[in-house]
Structure formats: structure tokens, C-alpha cells
Design a protein around this motif. Sequence first.
Motif, PDB file in Angstrom:
ATOM      1  N   UNK A 100      -2.605  25.151  17.482  1.00 18.92           N
ATOM      2  CA  UNK A 100      -2.038  25.685  16.243  1.00 18.92           C
ATOM      3  C   UNK A 100      -3.112  25.887  15.174  1.00 18.92           C
ATOM      4  N   UNK A 101      -3.429  27.153  14.884  1.00 22.81           N
ATOM      5  CA  UNK A 101      -4.382  27.430  13.809  1.00 22.81           C
ATOM      6  C   UNK A 101      -3.614  27.715  12.523  1.00 22.81           C
ATOM      7  N   UNK A 102      -4.309  27.560  11.385  1.00 23.60           N
ATOM      8  CA  UNK A 102      -3.674  27.781  10.081  1.00 23.60           C
ATOM      9  C   UNK A 102      -4.058  29.187   9.624  1.00 23.60           C
ATOM     10  N   UNK A 103      -3.077  30.064   9.546  1.00 23.70           N
ATOM     11  CA  UNK A 103      -3.346  31.484   9.283  1.00 23.70           C
ATOM     12  C   UNK A 103      -3.605  32.196  10.598  1.00 23.70           C
ATOM     13  N   UNK A 104      -3.698  33.513  10.532  1.00 22.35           N
ATOM     14  CA  UNK A 104      -3.835  34.313  11.750  1.00 22.35           C
ATOM     15  C   UNK A 104      -5.284  34.596  12.110  1.00 22.35           C
ATOM     16  N   UNK A 105      -6.127  34.646  11.074  1.00 25.33           N
ATOM     17  CA  UNK A 105      -7.498  35.073  11.318  1.00 25.33           C
ATOM     18  C   UNK A 105      -8.436  34.260  10.429  1.00 25.33           C
ATOM     19  N   UNK A 106      -9.742  34.445  10.644  1.00 30.68           N
ATOM     20  CA  UNK A 106     -10.702  33.698   9.834  1.00 30.68           C
ATOM     21  C   UNK A 106     -10.707  34.196   8.390  1.00 30.68           C
ATOM     22  N   UNK A 107     -11.181  33.325   7.485  1.00 27.75           N
ATOM     23  CA  UNK A 107     -11.431  33.743   6.109  1.00 27.75           C
ATOM     24  C   UNK A 107     -12.885  33.398   5.782  1.00 27.75           C
ATOM     25  N   UNK A 108     -13.311  33.754   4.588  1.00 24.61           N
ATOM     26  CA  UNK A 108     -14.692  33.468   4.206  1.00 24.61           C
ATOM     27  C   UNK A 108     -14.713  32.178   3.377  1.00 24.61           C
ATOM     28  N   UNK A 109     -15.442  31.184   3.887  1.00 28.17           N
ATOM     29  CA  UNK A 109     -15.515  29.884   3.225  1.00 28.17           C
ATOM     30  C   UNK A 109     -16.822  29.721   2.464  1.00 28.17           C
ATOM     31  N   UNK A 110     -17.179  28.469   2.193  1.00 23.01           N
ATOM     32  CA  UNK A 110     -18.406  28.163   1.455  1.00 23.01           C
ATOM     33  C   UNK A 110     -19.614  28.739   2.177  1.00 23.01           C
ATOM     34  N   UNK A 112     -20.529  31.605   2.653  1.00 21.48           N
ATOM     35  CA  UNK A 112     -20.321  32.853   3.392  1.00 21.48           C
ATOM     36  C   UNK A 112     -19.957  32.687   4.855  1.00 21.48           C
ATOM     37  N   UNK A 113     -19.696  31.441   5.290  1.00 19.19           N
ATOM     38  CA  UNK A 113     -19.306  31.220   6.689  1.00 19.19           C
ATOM     39  C   UNK A 113     -17.927  31.846   6.955  1.00 19.19           C
ATOM     40  N   UNK A 114     -17.734  32.344   8.184  1.00 22.21           N
ATOM     41  CA  UNK A 114     -16.409  32.758   8.641  1.00 22.21           C
ATOM     42  C   UNK A 114     -15.707  31.519   9.179  1.00 22.21           C
ATOM     43  N   UNK A 115     -14.545  31.169   8.598  1.00 22.61           N
ATOM     44  CA  UNK A 115     -13.937  29.879   8.940  1.00 22.61           C
ATOM     45  C   UNK A 115     -12.466  30.001   9.328  1.00 22.61           C
ATOM     46  N   UNK A 116     -12.035  29.068  10.165  1.00 19.10           N
ATOM     47  CA  UNK A 116     -10.615  28.946  10.523  1.00 19.10           C
ATOM     48  C   UNK A 116     -10.321  27.451  10.613  1.00 19.10           C
ATOM     49  N   UNK A 117      -9.102  27.060  10.196  1.00 18.66           N
ATOM     50  CA  UNK A 117      -8.704  25.651  10.288  1.00 18.66           C
ATOM     51  C   UNK A 117      -7.709  25.457  11.425  1.00 18.66           C
ATOM     52  N   UNK A 118      -7.856  24.329  12.120  1.00 19.47           N
ATOM     53  CA  UNK A 118      -6.944  23.962  13.206  1.00 19.47           C
ATOM     54  C   UNK A 118      -6.033  22.851  12.689  1.00 19.47           C
ATOM     55  N   UNK A 119      -4.740  22.988  12.921  1.00 17.89           N
ATOM     56  CA  UNK A 119      -3.770  22.014  12.426  1.00 17.89           C
ATOM     57  C   UNK A 119      -3.994  20.641  13.078  1.00 17.89           C
ATOM     58  N   UNK A 120      -3.919  19.574  12.273  1.00 20.45           N
ATOM     59  CA  UNK A 120      -4.102  18.215  12.822  1.00 20.45           C
ATOM     60  C   UNK A 120      -3.151  17.886  13.974  1.00 20.45           C
ATOM     61  N   UNK A 121      -2.006  18.548  14.011  1.00 20.44           N
ATOM     62  CA  UNK A 121      -1.061  18.312  15.125  1.00 20.44           C
ATOM     63  C   UNK A 121      -1.686  18.629  16.477  1.00 20.44           C
ATOM     64  N   UNK A 128      -9.474  20.121  11.606  1.00 21.52           N
ATOM     65  CA  UNK A 128     -10.763  20.604  12.101  1.00 21.52           C
ATOM     66  C   UNK A 128     -10.981  22.047  11.643  1.00 21.52           C
ATOM     67  N   UNK A 129     -12.135  22.294  11.043  1.00 20.73           N
ATOM     68  CA  UNK A 129     -12.530  23.644  10.645  1.00 20.73           C
ATOM     69  C   UNK A 129     -13.591  24.133  11.636  1.00 20.73           C
ATOM     70  N   UNK A 130     -13.485  25.371  12.069  1.00 19.20           N
ATOM     71  CA  UNK A 130     -14.564  25.987  12.850  1.00 19.20           C
ATOM     72  C   UNK A 130     -15.234  27.020  11.952  1.00 19.20           C
ATOM     73  N   UNK A 131     -16.564  27.104  12.005  1.00 14.24           N
ATOM     74  CA  UNK A 131     -17.279  27.980  11.079  1.00 14.24           C
ATOM     75  C   UNK A 131     -18.427  28.686  11.786  1.00 14.24           C
ATOM     76  N   UNK A 132     -18.494  29.994  11.572  1.00 17.58           N
ATOM     77  CA  UNK A 132     -19.624  30.778  12.092  1.00 17.58           C
ATOM     78  C   UNK A 132     -20.540  31.143  10.928  1.00 17.58           C
ATOM     79  N   UNK A 133     -21.818  30.811  11.085  1.00 12.94           N
ATOM     80  CA  UNK A 133     -22.818  31.059  10.049  1.00 12.94           C
ATOM     81  C   UNK A 133     -22.981  32.555   9.814  1.00 12.94           C
ATOM     82  N   UNK A 134     -23.086  32.969   8.554  1.00 15.62           N
ATOM     83  CA  UNK A 134     -23.286  34.404   8.316  1.00 15.62           C
ATOM     84  C   UNK A 134     -24.646  34.863   8.829  1.00 15.62           C
ATOM     85  N   UNK A 135     -24.688  36.077   9.369  1.00 18.53           N
ATOM     86  CA  UNK A 135     -25.965  36.658   9.802  1.00 18.53           C
ATOM     87  C   UNK A 135     -26.778  36.997   8.564  1.00 18.53           C
ATOM     88  N   UNK A 136     -28.058  36.731   8.600  1.00 25.22           N
ATOM     89  CA  UNK A 136     -28.912  37.041   7.439  1.00 25.22           C
ATOM     90  C   UNK A 136     -29.352  38.501   7.474  1.00 25.22           C
TER      91      UNK A 136
END
Lengths: 136, 136
Positions: A100-110, A112-121, A128-136
Motif C-alpha cells: 500500500x503506497x500513499x498516493x498514486x505516484x511520486x512527488x518531489x520531496x526535500x 529535489x528527490x522523487x519520493x513515495x511513501x509506503x503505508x506502515x500497514x 517508509x519513504x523511497x527516494x530517487x536522487x535528482x540527476x545533476x
Amino acid sequence: MKILGIEHIGIAVNDLVQGSSFWKLVLGLKHTGKEQIASQGVVTDIYDTGKGKIELLEALNDESPIAKYLDKRGTGMHHLCLEVKDIKASIKELNENNIQIIGDNYSIGAEGYKVIFIHPKSTGGVLVELAEKPKL
Amino acid sequence: MKILGIEHIGIAVNDLVQGSSFWKLVLGLKHTGKEQIASQGVVTDIYDTGKGKIELLEALNDESPIAKYLDKRGTGMHHLCLEVKDIKASIKELNENNIQIIGDNYSIGAEGYKVIFIHPKSTGGVLVELAEKPKL
């Protein structure tokens, strides 16, 4: 899923000034940034441990997830963020595993990372947050 | 204080089999060890993220701090462990700063690290462990 490491630990504080004293003054961690993330309702102060960051999180308003967390649990560890190589591929894998993820797609977090949160359930009680580092 | 990075995140689980499925099967983290630490009343399963570890913690008995934590808060993040260069010097600094440590001196934790816990009262709600890597 290609996990690259612990990116940061998010810690809920009542206010960044009082909440930072242990991390900044006692441990002597280096302050590397301060950022407002309106979409998440937070202001964050970022400290670098040398291997993974500490993100202190203050609520921007009463509707902030951090305000709700503080009401329910008090100050303390709020989420664990893992860096991933590819956020889109990771979200696809989570969906395939019925996680179960929170929201449908990633958003932009601190930072500039692309982030998605996973529900504690779906993780055994850890936000748990997953984050992809922005390309420079 | 010389901090070297986030060593691991300790996560309280009801049992290691069920509690490991997200970390092992969904994220695909590498299992690197399983260890009983009688002095802390826990059995721990250790996973490597590539940068920092995840330590799943199961209570050994009803007197275990993990059993008490689960009763009060349920499963989830239990503590944050930071690697330090010198545990003795770190404890001295904590005492000088009137930071409340748990016990008087370090003990031997998982993987032979010298460890000390700092009371959440002194950190803003986070149980923080400091750990010095054993010399090879």
C-alpha cells in the motif's frame, strides 16, 4: 528492487530550534540545509551524519501529517527513507506486490528527490519513504 | 563528538519470520546475520541496505525492553544507532553535557560493537544508540 542505502531518518519535532539542540550541539552534526516542503506540510532541517542524514520535521500548520503525528505519538522517529535507483520501477514493484503506497505516484520531496511513501500497514509499522536522487 | 554515520535502525517486530517479509522479500535487502544478545533481551536479524543496516528485533522474553516497547507502542522503529569513532570519549562528552545515558558504561552489542544508549528524554523522543566498531 535496487536499494542504495539509508538516505535519512525523519524525526518529528515541536520546533526546529529546541528540537535541533541534541543533534547540532551535543552530537555536533553538520547542518546542510533547511527547506519548506509545502506539499508535505513541513519545514525540515537537514543534518549529515557522514553516512545518512537526519531530517528534523516541524509542522507547517495543523493539517500537516507531522502535526497529527505529534498529537498521537509525540516527538520522535517519524519515517525511514531509503534511496532507490529508480523510483518508477520501485513503484511498479510495490504495486505488483500489493504493497500500500500513499498516493498514486511520486512527488518531489526535500533536495529535489522523487519520493513515495509506503503505508506502515505494509511494512510492519514503519512509515517508509523511497527516494530517487535528482540527476545533476 | 566524532560521528561516522548511521550504523543501523532498530525495528521492533512481533516475530522475525513475519516481521522480515517486507525487508527481505519486497525490498530484497541482503540478510547478513542473526544474533541473540542476552544482555539486551533480544534476537536480531540484520539486513544491509548498502549504506546503513536494518536490525529487526524480537523479544527474548517478557522482561525484554522490546516486549515492553511492543506493549506500549506496537511494532515499528525502536532506536537509531550512530557509529562513533571512540565510545569512551563519546560517553565522557555525554556526561559533560548532562545527557542521560542508560547504564554507566558501554556494553557489547550485536556484531561485537561497544554500545551505549541515550535516553529519549535527552534527545527529543528518540532512543539513540552510539556504537564503536570492534577492531579486527
